[in-house]
Design an enzyme around this catalytic site. Structure first.
Site, mmCIF file in Angstrom:
data_model
loop_
_atom_site.group_PDB
_atom_site.id
_atom_site.type_symbol
_atom_site.label_atom_id
_atom_site.label_comp_id
_atom_site.label_asym_id
_atom_site.label_seq_id
_atom_site.Cartn_x
_atom_site.Cartn_y
_atom_site.Cartn_z
ATOM 1 C CD GLU A 61 -2.964 1.270 2.102
ATOM 2 O OE1 GLU A 61 -3.767 2.199 2.236
ATOM 3 O OE2 GLU A 61 -3.179 0.055 2.696
ATOM 4 C CB ALA A 62 4.036 2.066 1.810
#
Length: 116
Positions: free
Chosen positions: A39-40
């Protein structure tokens, strides 16, 4: 988490992360660590695109499938765009092991917002 960014552009963001320090109690790469780093990296890719429009990005949806795990080594996280719009972006995030085997497939959608 030990994440290192290797490459970053609108077309692709590539990062690495060691398995060591990111394992769950059975000694496997933690699925939550995979989701967090995926996600990052996917969101960072969206922020790069958003910045070309004078905007910023916030995640609104993420989904993942874990195909296999790892006990050692370094994983590589690669985010590539599926859709780069003015309101939404969608990226495919692929996590692979040292041998290039796919460990996880992710899809993340980010909403592009005017900066405050």
């Amino acid at each position: 988490m030990g994440v290192k960014i290797l490459e970053q552009s609108v077309e692709c963001v590539i990062a690495t992360m060691p398995v060591e320090g990111n394992r769950q109690s059975f000694g496997l790469l933690h699925g939550g660590a995979s989701l967090a780093v995926g996600e990052a990296v996917g969101s960072w890719a969206a922020v790069i695109h958003a910045s070309t429009l004078g905007k910023t990005a916030v995640g609104v949806d993420v989904s993942a499938t874990h195909h296999k795990s790892a006990r050692t080594g370094v994983i590589t996280i690669t985010a590539t765009p599926i859709h780069l719009g003015g309101t939404l972006t969608t990226h495919e995030v692929v996590i692979t092991n040292d041998d290039g085997a796919r460990l996880c497939s992710m899809r993340i959608t980010n909403l592009l917002l005017e900066k405050r």
